[in-house]
Write a protein that holds these residues in place. Structure first.
Motif, short mmCIF file in Angstrom:
data_model
loop_
_atom_site.label_atom_id
_atom_site.label_comp_id
_atom_site.label_asym_id
_atom_site.label_seq_id
_atom_site.Cartn_x
_atom_site.Cartn_y
_atom_site.Cartn_z
N ASP A 222 -3.30 3.41 9.17
CA ASP A 222 -2.48 4.36 9.92
C ASP A 222 -3.43 5.16 10.82
OD1 ASP A 222 -0.96 6.65 10.76
OD2 ASP A 222 0.45 6.25 9.14
N ALA A 223 -3.17 5.08 12.13
CA ALA A 223 -4.06 5.75 13.08
C ALA A 223 -4.13 7.26 12.84
CB ALA A 223 -3.61 5.47 14.51
N ALA A 224 -3.05 7.81 12.29
CA ALA A 224 -3.00 9.26 12.06
C ALA A 224 -3.36 9.64 10.64
CB ALA A 224 -1.59 9.78 12.41
N ALA A 225 -3.97 8.69 9.91
CA ALA A 225 -4.25 8.95 8.50
C ALA A 225 -5.22 10.11 8.32
CB ALA A 225 -4.85 7.69 7.86
N LYS A 226 -4.94 10.90 7.32
CA LYS A 226 -5.83 11.97 6.90
C LYS A 226 -6.43 11.55 5.56
CE LYS A 226 -3.26 15.61 9.29
NZ LYS A 226 -2.55 16.91 9.14
N ILE A 227 -7.65 11.06 5.62
CA ILE A 227 -8.26 10.46 4.45
C ILE A 227 -8.59 11.52 3.41
CG2 ILE A 227 -10.19 9.06 3.60
CD1 ILE A 227 -10.35 7.84 6.40
N LYS A 228 -8.04 11.34 2.24
CA LYS A 228 -8.28 12.27 1.14
C LYS A 228 -9.45 11.77 0.30
CE LYS A 228 -3.58 14.08 0.66
NZ LYS A 228 -2.47 14.32 -0.30
N THR A 229 -10.45 12.62 0.13
CA THR A 229 -11.58 12.25 -0.71
C THR A 229 -11.78 13.26 -1.81
OG1 THR A 229 -13.15 13.44 0.70
CG2 THR A 229 -12.75 11.13 1.22
N GLU A 230 -12.37 12.79 -2.89
CA GLU A 230 -12.69 13.67 -4.01
C GLU A 230 -14.14 14.15 -3.88
OE1 GLU A 230 -11.57 11.75 -7.64
OE2 GLU A 230 -9.73 10.94 -6.77
N LYS A 231 -14.61 14.88 -4.83
CA LYS A 231 -15.94 15.48 -4.76
C LYS A 231 -17.02 14.43 -4.56
CE LYS A 231 -14.78 19.52 -7.56
NZ LYS A 231 -15.07 20.27 -8.82
N ASP A 232 -16.84 13.25 -5.14
CA ASP A 232 -17.86 12.21 -5.01
C ASP A 232 -17.67 11.38 -3.75
OD1 ASP A 232 -15.58 10.92 -5.70
OD2 ASP A 232 -16.37 9.97 -7.50
N LEU B 126 0.86 -1.18 0.00
CA LEU B 126 0.00 0.00 0.00
C LEU B 126 0.90 1.23 0.00
CD1 LEU B 126 -2.77 1.35 0.18
CD2 LEU B 126 -2.64 1.09 2.68
N GLU B 127 0.82 2.01 -1.07
CA GLU B 127 1.74 3.13 -1.25
C GLU B 127 1.28 4.41 -0.54
OE1 GLU B 127 4.58 2.77 -2.43
OE2 GLU B 127 4.49 0.93 -3.62
N ASN B 128 0.02 4.48 -0.13
CA ASN B 128 -0.46 5.71 0.53
C ASN B 128 -1.23 5.40 1.81
OD1 ASN B 128 -2.59 4.57 -0.95
ND2 ASN B 128 -3.59 6.55 -1.26
N PRO B 129 -0.61 4.73 2.78
CA PRO B 129 -1.34 4.32 3.99
C PRO B 129 -1.84 5.49 4.84
CG PRO B 129 1.01 3.97 4.26
CD PRO B 129 0.79 4.30 2.82
N THR B 130 -1.23 6.64 4.71
CA THR B 130 -1.65 7.79 5.53
C THR B 130 -2.85 8.53 4.92
OG1 THR B 130 -0.10 9.29 4.41
CG2 THR B 130 0.70 8.12 6.37
N GLU B 131 -3.31 8.07 3.75
CA GLU B 131 -4.41 8.75 3.08
C GLU B 131 -5.68 7.91 3.02
OE1 GLU B 131 -2.93 9.71 -0.76
OE2 GLU B 131 -1.38 11.09 -0.04
N VAL B 132 -5.64 6.72 3.64
CA VAL B 132 -6.78 5.82 3.54
C VAL B 132 -7.16 5.30 4.92
CG1 VAL B 132 -6.22 5.11 1.18
CG2 VAL B 132 -5.27 3.83 3.11
N LYS B 133 -8.26 4.62 4.98
CA LYS B 133 -8.82 4.15 6.24
C LYS B 133 -8.21 2.82 6.67
CE LYS B 133 -13.33 2.82 8.21
NZ LYS B 133 -14.77 2.61 7.89
N GLY B 134 -7.82 2.72 7.96
CA GLY B 134 -7.50 1.43 8.56
C GLY B 134 -6.05 1.09 8.74
#
Length: 612
Positions: A235-245, A225-233
């Motif tokens: 990385d406890a400190a993850a900042k989930i990035k979402t798009e408009k949808d 997983l190349e972006n663990p800090t941007e998704v759920k589950g």
């Protein structure tokens, strides 16, 4: 023939054989962008595939697998299951009726190819259910690379077998066999077996996969997983990035694996830990009362990988994921999908040990399991039995005694089919299981008995050293076994894999004299074997006499099950054999064939005599 012509002809023949014997393997690099509609259980896919032809052949067509096209009424899988009735795969049936036949129209699996191009040129293709034949705009010459681009959409099928939506354990999506996958090409040609629910074959490939899915989903996959800090589950400190949808983008990579699989659910939890000297292990599952055993698994999984790395060869990938997929168990690159619910830790570890061992015998040692399922499932079952015996020790004669007894009971049913048959072409589902899993496992057990366990262990290590990350065949394995042992083993391979003939030895007669005992042994079966014959004295001393089989031409020198005295060989054409031991009746407490109980004798009851 003139001398000069003969020399030229000999040169041509030598070059032909040299080319015929040269090993090669194809290579592929996938880059995929996937956009999932979780509400409708569909996705849109775009793929760029860099394919390298390392064969000596010029390719004018290529083939892709479209596995999900099998999950619908009247598919070939449905027809096969329906025609077999109660003799078919029970996991695809209910009360002997194919469950594929009742899949609702909106839940049928499908992979709809919009277009495919080669180096930017549109290609003609035809879909033959689970196989897509593609006619090339330009041939792929030996040692050259071409680029395919493709656009498609897919409907995630109702989960019947391995793949699909909303399985009985409540996992939303099990995404296996989910993308158009290029078929393997080797000396035997294209591996284009229709998908009927069993095995696979593929070239080693690199994957770069981007998955867009609703932000409340957790994804488990075989890869990095190349972006663990941007998704759920992850990385406890993850900042989930979402798009408009409101979708999250997951970025996964993997190198030199056979298949990329993933699963997605809103209730997944992710745990991870490091096995000393690798790999990093991920547990992706739903935490509840039925999955409590997962929380106990870390020390067992750690020891499992350590045993496998030491005895069978080192796991080469950096990570491995056990993912709750909801349907039995099935191995993929760097992960497995397994049932999450388990009665206890031993049941869970049995499943994990089997599927994990496929990382050796299907992934790193990538045999064509559609053609030789016994090398895939059988060798994996052997590794499972070997490791489980150490994880959960029992007082048994050997780790495989229960499998030997199961084989004996099955043979008596009279429905056995040869292990050499193609995986999907067995007429009876249980016969397939015994041919592939059981006889494949006992193939190694019998080799250990014939040539000694030390030689078998060395054979398995050399097999890994010479053939890991390649596509070996049974001929390659047998070559190493013969070289290590110094024995001719082709006879055993032929009997055990190509026939359903059985081993059946016995003690015909025992005569006691003042200073000795004479025993007459008999071969009542159709498969000849060397015989380890032992006597136990009244003071519990065991003396073993090895009776070699003439066809091996070299005799077993040692075995971890005890030392022995070597006797004259027993010719395979000879039905009886007499041996005299220097012990009289008053000195003996027992005598018999194979005290270790490894030989797959179908009637072992007459193999032992208690001396009273």
């Amino acid at each position: 023939m003139r001398k000069s012509a003969a020399i030229i002809f000999a040169f041509i023949i030598s070059q032909f054989h040299a080319q015929q014997g040269a090993y090669y393997q194809q290579a592929a690099k996938y880059k995929m962008d996937i956009d999932v509609n979780a509400e409708k259980f569909t996705y849109q896919g775009k793929q760029t595939l860099e394919y390298t032809n390392n064969s000596p052949d010029e390719l004018n067509v290529v083939y892709f697998h479209l596995y999900w096209n099998a999950f619908k009424p009247n598919s070939m899988m449905d027809q096969r299951v329906s025609s077999q009735g109660k003799n078919g795969d029970g996991r695809l049936q209910k009360n002997g009726i194919s469950t594929l036949s009742s899949i609702p129209k909106d839940q049928e699996g499908s992979q709809n190819i919009h277009w495919i191009k080669q180096n930017g040129k549109d290609l003609k293709f035809e879909v033959q259910e689970t196989i897509m034949k593609v006619y090339l705009a330009e041939s792929i010459k030996p040692n050259s690379t071409t680029i395919f681009t493709m656009d498609w959409d897919a409907v995630i099928p109702q989960q019947i077998r391995r793949s699909g939506r909303n399985n009985r354990e409540g996992v939303d999506m099990t995404m296996t066999q989910w993308y158009p996958k290029i078929a393997e090409y080797d000396y035997d040609g294209w591996a284009t077996f229709d998908y009927l629910g069993r095995e696979f074959h593929a070239p080693f490939s690199d994957f770069d996969v981007t998955i867009k899915i609703n932000k409340d989903y957790v994804v488990g996959a075989g890869g990095i997983l190349e972006n663990p800090t941007e998704v759920k589950g992850y990385d406890a400190a993850a900042k989930i990035k979402t798009e408009k949808d409101k979708k999250t983008t997951w970025k996964w990579t993997a190198k030199n694996i056979l298949d990329f699989a993933w699963s997605a659910d809103r209730d997944y939890s992710v745990e991870s830990f490091n096995v000393p000297e690798g790999p990093k292990v991920y547990l992706v599952y739903q935490k509840n009362d039925k999955t409590k055993a997962w929380g106990e698994s870390q020390p067992y999984i750690t020891k499992y990988f350590q045993i496998m790395n030491n005895h069978f060869g080192k796991y080469v990938y950096p990570t491995y994921a056990f993912i709750q997929g909801g349907d039995g168990g099935m191995e993929y690159g760097m992960c497995t999908m397994i049932l999450g619910e388990a009665k206890n830790i031993k049941d869970l570890m049995g499943l994990m040990a089997h599927e994990g061992s496929h990382s050796w015998y299907q992934q790193m040692l990538a045999t064509n399991e559609s053609v030789r399922p016994w090398m895939d499932e059988g060798f994996t079952s052997y590794a499972e039995g070997y490791t489980m015996y150490q994880l959960f020790p029992e007082q048994l004669p050997n780790p495989f005694i229960e499998r030997l007894n199961a084989y004996r009971n099955f043979v008596k049913k009279g429905i056995e089919e040869p292990a050499v048959w193609l995986g999907d072409h067995h007429d009876n589902g249980t016969a397939y299981t015994y041919a592939s899993y059981v006889k494949g496992e006992l193939y190694l057990v019998q080799l250990g008995y014939i040539m000694g366990e030390q030689n078998l262990a060395e054979t398995l290590k050399q097999y890994y050293d010479q053939w890991s990350m390649k596509h070996p065949s049974d001929r390659d394995f047998l070559h190493i076994a013969q070289k290590v042992s110094g024995m001719d083993l082709k006879w055993f391979h032929n009997y055990w894999i190509n026939t359903t003939k059985t081993i059946d030895y016995g003690i015909k007669d025992v005569k006691y004299d003042d200073k000795s005992t004479t025993i007459t042994l008999i071969n009542k079966g159709q498969v000849p074997m060397p015989i380890d014959f032992s006597v136990m004295t009244k003071d519990k001393k065991v003396v073993t006499y090895q009776i070699p089989l003439n066809m091996t031409h070299t005799w077993k020198e040692k075995d971890i099950y005890g030392e022995f005295k070597t006797m004259p060989y027993w010719a395979w054409t000879q039905k009886e054999y007499t041996i005299t031991v220097p012990y009289n009746k008053s000195q003996l407490s027992a005598l018999g064939i194979d005290f270790s109980q490894r030989i797959a004798d179908v009637n072992p009851e007459d193999n032992f005599v208690e001396v009273k």
